[in-house]
Scaffold this active site. Structure first.
Site, PDB file in Angstrom:
ATOM      1  N   GLY A 135      45.549  38.792  42.545  1.00  0.00           N
ATOM      2  CA  GLY A 135      45.059  38.900  43.910  1.00  0.00           C
ATOM      3  C   GLY A 135      46.085  38.528  44.961  1.00  0.00           C
ATOM      4  N   GLY A 145      45.544  38.084  48.308  1.00  0.00           N
ATOM      5  CA  GLY A 145      44.899  37.656  49.548  1.00  0.00           C
ATOM      6  C   GLY A 145      45.624  36.448  50.133  1.00  0.00           C
ATOM      7  N   PHE A 146      44.952  35.738  51.025  1.00  0.00           N
ATOM      8  CA  PHE A 146      45.592  34.593  51.677  1.00  0.00           C
ATOM      9  C   PHE A 146      46.056  33.547  50.669  1.00  0.00           C
ATOM     10  CE2 PHE A 146      43.094  36.108  55.364  1.00  0.00           C
ATOM     11  CZ  PHE A 146      44.123  36.192  56.278  1.00  0.00           C
ATOM     12  N   GLU A 155      30.809  39.062  65.021  1.00  0.00           N
ATOM     13  CA  GLU A 155      31.939  39.787  65.609  1.00  0.00           C
ATOM     14  C   GLU A 155      31.686  41.288  65.598  1.00  0.00           C
ATOM     15  OE1 GLU A 155      35.548  36.646  65.172  1.00  0.00           O
ATOM     16  OE2 GLU A 155      35.258  37.927  63.437  1.00  0.00           O
TER      17      GLU A 155
END
Lengths: 436, 436
Positions: free
Chosen positions: B19, B21-22, B178
């Site tokens: 992964g 991601g962050f 949002e």
């Protein structure tokens, strides 16, 4: 479905434009504040700035830099309406266009449908090569290139690895030359940075062209220099050849060369996108519709064709004008005036093409330019090319973003947008087969 | 396929990260110039900046502004290799990961697979609502919105027109708030400009949340103000409710409300993406993998989990940490240190989360901010939100482009990238069904 919603009924003569390319957009703009209503239909909801499509394919810029929502372009233009729909046929006897949304009545109809890839009837080539005439196709090319680089980085089958790293561009016109140049750039500047397991010498770029020279529409000088630039960047060029078959693996050229490749891009020809309902006897070479010098289709009073789909055959242009953006833009602008003349019962004026010159870019900072009698090549030509294209994007609001992107890419020798956002399945030829 | 190509064999201990991601990206960065080799695998070739995905969905920015090619992020990092592939299972007994490209050996394995949408077993809702956890999904949402606006502009069936113009966001966490705020902006600022046949009052935006308040993870003050901002923009909000069914046409809420809508977006829950091979007994609530305070998965010596997929259950965090980017980033950085400690045979250090605060934006220029004890809402909070997000994009090179885009959009009240570049077929749930 009721016709009433497809363009307002105001009593003014209605001009229906099929296609939001360079010709259609300029025509509609020039009909602002006039005696007519305008209804534009297009199967996409955006205008595509086609000259820069190859930059999307190569991952140098993202789609939004070269595509502009048509509704946005005409925001606030009174008497204009847009519908995203596909035209099924035109009905000249009824003065209507049948679309997937319903029928649209017209007083004047303008066919501005442009051109699509021409595979000259070869179904195998059509199925296995990748064309690049619109944004989805450009994104498919990008995905294929990146997916194949990923595969090449891990495969242990050396023949397959070579095929994955062999790129063939068929067609040496401006599009083919620009695409081949970008691939050569990718080979030299990106490949070993991003794929430490791959070497530039593992990647091959071929360009195959049917004519004896590249970019045949430009000057001899431009053509020779373009070839020199490409050879310099390591592109193998075959002139005077035709690709006879490509089964997805083996490409056969009629000079006896066979190339094993998983990446074949088709830029070898276009044909007009002629709507159903236009009689075959007005369709001439290249699938273009024959018009007179006011863009009127032969045999019709109120149906016109402009841009790539039109062949305006006059003593001055016995084969029609070249299929380039400036012709479409000028024909659109000129036809706007003539439609108003016709509405007012005035005399029409014949179209005259003002050829301001041609430009093609090869790689990161070289281009060839023919501006009238002035011909030059190299960095300054590239600078002119950059300036002309940024200025042409004026009127479309994303100019600044494109410019920022370019500056960043230029100074970093970087093409950053290598995102596989549509997975292209080479077996099924489908995109993201299941959306979720 | 041979294993040798999947990461170089150098003799150094090898850390395999699933992964990009962050968490995975920060872990790999912090392992630069250390005693280990790093192999990262991801099914996409890019990192996604998830906090801004809703801006892609709404057409405010293009994908390249929030996605960064993973190979580019790690260009030049010695001992790092990346492969785009899907993990089929992990084999703890063999210390290998089985991928679609072949098996990869690891000495240390880090599961950083993140979370995906949780439909809580409701297949009908899963099939008919649109999730927004990755770029293809965000683009699908964009296409659906724009396609439905095009249809609404022409349909004569008034009930269908209302359904096409009704937007329901399920889930009132930061993402849902949002997204609802952006839809309300679209209604107020774009709709009648781009679609002269439609009026803002024709478009409805609903937000349904299971908890009694919105963005429950933030302060009472932030939550109340976020609701006030949304109500102010015309959003209808239901709290304390659950959506029980949605057949693609009728949405049923358990407060007795039925909504006819063609646009239902699912932001109501996530669950960890647990790879096959992780035993079920370490999977806790929310489909997260239980780890100790050094991110080690319960019962394993050399397998770790970080970020949204991990639940680090300690006396300090009895339910694990919230599934937000800062936790993943900090866990990634901390685990890098501990892996080096383990390699050197040193003591490890327990993880401690430093919560710097939370921000959520509502519409064009309002946000809510909880920064420790300091809580504020409105324009200044929006400005802080903008600054924090632009700074977070640092290290990813597209910062400047995002910033230009935002500035342009901000000053023109415009969201320009409303391109339907992936046609989303609502019947088949497929994208561009035939690529050519």
């Amino acid at each position: 479905m009721a016709e009433m919603y497809l363009g307002k009924t105001t009593g003014k003569p209605r001009v229906v434009i099929i296609g939001g390319g360079f010709g259609g957009v300029n025509l509609a703009r020039k009909l602002k504040h006039t005696q007519v209503d305008v209804v534009m239909v297009d199967k996409h909801n955006y205008h595509t700035f086609q000259p820069l499509l190859y930059q999307v394919a190569i991952g140098a810029i993202e789609s939004d830099a070269v595509a502009f929502p048509l509704r946005r372009i005409f925001t606030g233009q009174k008497g204009f309406s847009f519908h995203m729909t596909e035209v099924q046929q035109i009905n000249p006897g009824l003065n209507t266009v049948t679309t997937t949304l319903g029928d649209i009545h017209y007083d004047y109809l303008v066919v501005a449908t442009g051109a699509n890839s021409n595979f000259f009837g070869n179904k195998e080539i059509e199925r296995n090569t990748m064309p690049m005439k619109n944004i989805p196709e450009a994104l498919n090319i990008r995905s294929l290139i990146l997916q194949n680089l990923e595969k090449a980085a891990v495969t242990t089958d050396l023949a397959e690895r070579a095929a994955l790293l062999t790129f063939v561009v068929v067609g040496g016109g401006p599009t083919g030359v620009e695409l081949a140049g970008s691939l050569a750039e990718m080979r030299l500047n990106m490949l070993c940075k991003d794929y430490p397991d791959l070497r530039p010498e593992d990647m091959k770029v071929y360009l195959a062209e049917g004519k004896p020279k590249l970019i045949a529409a430009m000057s001899e000088q431009a053509s020779v220099k373009a070839k020199e630039f490409l050879l310099d960047m390591g592109v193998t060029i075959y002139n005077d050849v035709h690709v006879t078959s490509y089964n997805g693996d083996q490409l056969v050229i009629d000079n006896g060369v066979n190339i094993k490749s998983r990446n074949v891009f088709w830029a070898a020809g276009v044909k007009g996108e002629v709507p159903v309902g236009i009689p075959q006897d007005v369709v001439v070479r290249g699938g273009r519709i024959q018009t007179d010098e006011i863009s009127r289709i032969k045999g019709f009073q109120n149906i016109f064709a402009i841009g790539d789909v039109a062949a305006m055959i006059t003593p001055e242009s016995p084969e029609g004008h070249p299929g380039v953006a400036p012709v479409a833009i000028q024909q659109g602008g000129h036809l706007a005036k003539n439609i108003i003349h016709l509405v007012k019962g005035e005399h029409t004026e014949p179209f005259k093409y003002h050829d301001k010159g041609s430009l093609a870019t090869i790689g990161r900072n070289r281009a060839v330019a023919d501006l009238g009698k002035i011909r030059f090549q190299g960095f300054f030509a590239w600078f002119v090319w950059l300036f002309v294209h940024i200025m042409s994007l004026a009127g479309f609001s994303n100019k600044l973003v494109v410019f920022c992107n370019w500056l960043i890419n230029y100074f970093t020798k970087n093409t950053d947008n290598r995102l596989i956002i549509r997975y292209y399945d080479t077996e099924t030829k489908m995109v993201d087969p299941i959306a979720k």
